[in-house]
Design a protein around this motif. Structure first.
Motif: not given
Length: 137
Positions: A7-15, A19-23, A94-98, A102-111
């Motif tokens: 589940f941790l790997f799945q969540e990281l994959s979703v993150f 990120i790619q979609t938002l980019q 700016e909104f997408v960057a924010e 947020k997703i990067n921070l969540l990803g780092m926490e999950k990692s």
């Protein structure tokens, strides 16, 4: 180790996918904002290609250099003046960057959580190995 906490790997994959979609979305907003810079009084009356679909264009003539129609999502459009359009795309970038941050921070926490779980599993595994070796000696 993946079998113990997939589940941790799945969540990281979703993150990562998010990120790619938002980019991609961010790039489109940036490109749209830059396109507004090209709308000047000098292009009034010029012929341009107007997209009807992703791969079909028709010729059109620029009639209004003061206003644009912007796709604001889910089939809705808004007419804005050039400065309003620039502001809209700036706020979207700016909104997408924010959201990406947020997703990067969540990803780092999950990692970090994944690493901690891995370390605990490794310690337990080593402990079990030593426990099995102790009675044998």
């Amino acid at each position: 180790m993946n079998i113990y906490f997939p589940f941790l790997f799945q969540e990281l994959s979703v993150f990562q996918d998010s990120i790619q979609t938002l980019q991609i979305a961010k790039s489109k907003f940036v490109e749209s904002g830059e396109s507004l810079e090209k709308i000047t009084p000098a292009i009034k009356g010029k012929t341009i290609l107007v997209p009807l679909t992703g791969s079909m264009y028709v010729p059109g003539t620029v009639a209004d250099v003061d206003n644009v129609v912007i796709d604001i999502g889910t089939g809705y459009y808004a007419q804005k003046d050039i400065d309003g359009g620039k502001d809209y795309f700036k706020r979207k970038v700016e909104f997408v960057a924010e959201q990406m941050e947020k997703i990067n921070l969540l990803g780092m926490e999950k990692s970090k959580l994944r690493q901690a779980v891995g370390m605990i599993m490794e310690m337990k595994f080593q402990s079990e190995l030593q426990a099995q070796k102790a009675p044998a000696s």
